[in-house]
Design an enzyme around this catalytic site. Structure first.
Site, PDB file in Angstrom:
ATOM      1  N   GLU A  78     -17.827  20.590  -3.352  1.00  0.00           N
ATOM      2  CA  GLU A  78     -19.237  19.703  -2.617  1.00  0.00           C
ATOM      3  C   GLU A  78     -20.187  21.450  -2.290  1.00  0.00           C
ATOM      4  OE1 GLU A  78     -19.624  17.224  -1.755  1.00  0.00           O
ATOM      5  OE2 GLU A  78     -17.808  16.419  -2.032  1.00  0.00           O
ATOM      6  N   ARG A  88     -18.796   5.480   9.467  1.00  0.00           N
ATOM      7  CA  ARG A  88     -18.175   4.145   9.508  1.00  0.00           C
ATOM      8  C   ARG A  88     -16.645   3.677  10.460  1.00  0.00           C
ATOM      9  NH1 ARG A  88     -14.750   1.709   5.837  1.00  0.00           N
ATOM     10  NH2 ARG A  88     -14.426   3.323   4.694  1.00  0.00           N
ATOM     11  N   CYS A 141     -15.358  15.345   7.466  1.00  0.00           N
ATOM     12  CA  CYS A 141     -15.303  15.993   5.931  1.00  0.00           C
ATOM     13  C   CYS A 141     -16.372  16.919   6.407  1.00  0.00           C
ATOM     14  CB  CYS A 141     -14.687  15.349   4.855  1.00  0.00           C
ATOM     15  SG  CYS A 141     -13.466  15.178   4.678  1.00  0.00           S
ATOM     16  N   HIS A 165     -13.756  18.099  -2.172  1.00  0.00           N
ATOM     17  CA  HIS A 165     -13.156  16.421  -1.853  1.00  0.00           C
ATOM     18  C   HIS A 165     -12.067  16.066  -3.240  1.00  0.00           C
ATOM     19  CE1 HIS A 165     -16.292  15.065   1.058  1.00  0.00           C
ATOM     20  NE2 HIS A 165     -15.035  14.570   1.369  1.00  0.00           N
TER      21      HIS A 165
END
Length: 214
Positions: A78, A88, A141, A165
């Site tokens: 990342e 979510r 994350c 990730h």
């Protein structure tokens, strides 16, 4: 040199989290650096409290946090974390923030201080798929990546840090739709080892094309 590597506990109904399962397989040393391991709770905010306690205990030179990104097919290094918490699903404490800042009044984003392109290159040289990612999402994350880089900016300027990730582990996709990407924990661990080696041996990133076309 000391490298602190963290992985999250399982979340979202899964029994394992390949991030920490792979971290546990890492050797005690990589490229001459001591590798220290810590499991983090998949909880907004609390994850950073556990991380900072580990930083205070170990005084690492580099911190690499690792998390699961189900649906991705590669190990993603990342580049950026954003100041947004948007969930979510609930975290493991039942929190489900919507359109909230990670840190009130913090900058809009932080960039990784790790050599992301060098890390991708080293992983690919091992024959493992990898790429630079420009979205760490808005779940826990991204929360830990943003809080880590904020912590470095405010308290630990000599430390470097970032986030990786990883895909689902193979057993996690048996009841998911056909074609859902996965990777063995052993392969993920090998990729993480390559990433650590690159982070230890490159204070500055390499040059090279990356980016996204969409």
């Amino acid at each position: 040199m000391k490298v602190l590597v963290t992985g999250f506990e399982p979340f979202g109904g899964d029994k394992i989290n390949p991030a920490y399962e792979a971290v546990k397989l890492l050797p005690a040393q990589v490229a001459g650096a001591d590798v220290l391991k810590e499991e983090l709770p998949t909880v907004y905010g609390k994850c950073a409290n556990v991380l900072e306690a580990a930083v205070q205990r170990h005084a690492p030179d580099i911190v690499i946090c690792v998390g699961q990104a189900g649906g991705r097919s590669v190990i993603s290094i990342e580049k950026v974390a954003i100041n947004l918490a948007e969930a979510r699903i609930p975290d493991n404490d039942g929190q489900q923030p919507s359109d909230k800042p990670v840190i009130e009044g913090g900058p809009a984003a932080y960039f990784s201080s790790l050599p992301v392109k060098a890390m991708v290159k080293k992983i690919k040289e091992r024959g493992i798929p990898s790429s630079v990612s420009y979205s760490a999402g808005t779940f826990v994350c991204n929360d830990i990546m943003y809080r880590l880089l904020h912590m470095i900016e405010r308290k630990y300027p000599g430390m470097r840090g970032g986030f990786i990730h990883v895909p689902f582990e193979v057993s996690q996709v048996t009841d998911r739709p056909d074609g859902t990407p996965s990777m063995s924990v052993q392969t993920i661990a090998a990729g993480l080892e390559c990433a650590i080696e690159a982070a230890v041996t490159h204070e500055q990133d390499i040059q090279g094309a990356a980016g996204e076309t969409h």
